[in-house]
Design a protein around this motif. Structure first.
Motif, PDB file in Angstrom:
ATOM      1  N   VAL A   1       0.873  -1.179   0.000  1.00 30.25           N
ATOM      2  CA  VAL A   1       0.000   0.000   0.000  1.00 30.25           C
ATOM      3  C   VAL A   1       0.907   1.225   0.000  1.00 30.25           C
ATOM      4  CG1 VAL A   1      -1.914  -1.107   1.239  1.00 30.25           C
ATOM      5  CG2 VAL A   1      -0.194   0.179   2.522  1.00 30.25           C
TER       6      VAL A   1
ATOM      7  N   GLU B   1      -1.091   7.384   0.581  1.00 32.27           N
ATOM      8  CA  GLU B   1      -2.534   7.224   0.370  1.00 32.27           C
ATOM      9  C   GLU B   1      -3.255   6.562   1.541  1.00 32.27           C
ATOM     10  OE1 GLU B   1      -3.057   5.171  -3.326  1.00 32.27           O
ATOM     11  OE2 GLU B   1      -1.769   6.579  -4.397  1.00 32.27           O
ATOM     12  N   HIS B   2      -2.537   5.812   2.353  1.00 29.17           N
ATOM     13  CA  HIS B   2      -3.161   5.078   3.460  1.00 29.17           C
ATOM     14  C   HIS B   2      -2.556   5.541   4.783  1.00 29.17           C
ATOM     15  CE1 HIS B   2      -5.304   2.140   0.973  1.00 29.17           C
ATOM     16  NE2 HIS B   2      -4.263   2.239   0.165  1.00 29.17           N
TER      17      HIS B   2
ATOM     18  N   GLU C   1      -3.144   4.490   7.624  1.00 28.30           N
ATOM     19  CA  GLU C   1      -2.917   3.364   8.530  1.00 28.30           C
ATOM     20  C   GLU C   1      -1.756   2.463   8.089  1.00 28.30           C
ATOM     21  OE1 GLU C   1      -6.063   1.955   5.593  1.00 28.30           O
ATOM     22  OE2 GLU C   1      -5.551   3.810   6.558  1.00 28.30           O
ATOM     23  N   ALA C   2      -1.029   2.869   7.068  1.00 26.81           N
ATOM     24  CA  ALA C   2       0.095   2.062   6.565  1.00 26.81           C
ATOM     25  C   ALA C   2       1.181   1.904   7.629  1.00 26.81           C
ATOM     26  CB  ALA C   2       0.685   2.703   5.313  1.00 26.81           C
TER      27      ALA C   2
ATOM     28  N   ASN D   1      -8.402  -6.996   3.792  1.00 26.43           N
ATOM     29  CA  ASN D   1      -7.295  -6.648   2.905  1.00 26.43           C
ATOM     30  C   ASN D   1      -6.657  -7.922   2.365  1.00 26.43           C
ATOM     31  OD1 ASN D   1      -7.156  -3.673   3.477  1.00 26.43           O
ATOM     32  ND2 ASN D   1      -6.876  -4.471   5.544  1.00 26.43           N
TER      33      ASN D   1
ATOM     34  N   ILE E   1      -0.619  -2.632   5.382  1.00 25.26           N
ATOM     35  CA  ILE E   1      -1.565  -2.280   6.432  1.00 25.26           C
ATOM     36  C   ILE E   1      -1.524  -3.405   7.458  1.00 25.26           C
ATOM     37  CG2 ILE E   1      -4.010  -1.931   6.965  1.00 25.26           C
ATOM     38  CD1 ILE E   1      -4.351  -0.956   4.067  1.00 25.26           C
TER      39      ILE E   1
END
Length: 175
Positions: A35, A39-40, A42-43, A72, A93
């Motif tokens: 990921v 953009e995430h 929570e990465a 996911n 994630i």
């Protein structure tokens, strides 16, 4: 037809499976960015090294990480040969708990001299309650469980080292 025999890791792994990482001029199907951290929110980052039985870093292993927590479904691949410290590094994630299991990532290790790849798991040090009741983790002898647990090194970074042999050998699973 007969089954094709297993073969040890060779230079074709870098060329065929991680070409962009090794600066070949064609695209790879998958890399280590499962990921995008941009953009995430929570990465997380998982980093580690692969060690041989003498405690020396293996500079040319290839690691695959598989993740399917029902929410996911992610896959990543990274060779240890292009990082200055010979690490593997993944952006993903953190998996969620599924059916009462502790969150984990499935790991496959490919490396020179191995006829058959090795399977292990990554559990997370900040999931102590779920780790305590996970059936697979509890099937592992108590003095070896720590070889399956990634240590939290910051807000979103986990370190997980793989020891192929020796006193702190990582637990590998038969599949």
């Amino acid at each position: 037809m007969k089954q094709t025999p297993s073969q040890t890791v060779g230079p074709y792994f870098a060329y065929g499976l991680t070409p962009e990482q090794y600066l070949y001029d064609f695209r790879q199907l998958v890399g280590n960015q499962m990921v995008s951290p941009i953009e995430h929110s929570e990465a997380i980052t998982i980093t580690g090294k692969v060690f041989d039985g003498n405690g020396d870093v293996i500079p040319d292993a290839m690691i695959e990480i598989w993740q399917n927590d029902g929410e996911n479904q992610l896959f990543g691949r990274f060779g240890t040969g292009t990082d200055a410290q010979n690490r593997f590094i993944f952006s993903t994630i953190k998996p969620t708990s599924l059916a009462g299991q502790a969150p984990y990532l499935s790991v496959i290790v490919f490396m020179r001299g191995q006829l058959i790849h090795s399977y292990t798991r990554i559990y997370f040090s900040d999931e102590a309650q779920l780790n305590a009741i996970d059936k697979v983790l509890n099937a592992v002898p108590a003095d070896r469980k720590n070889t399956l647990i990634a240590e939290k090194q910051g807000e979103k970074v986990y370190e997980f080292n793989i020891n192929m042999q020796g006193d702190n050998e990582t637990v590998f699973f038969e599949i």
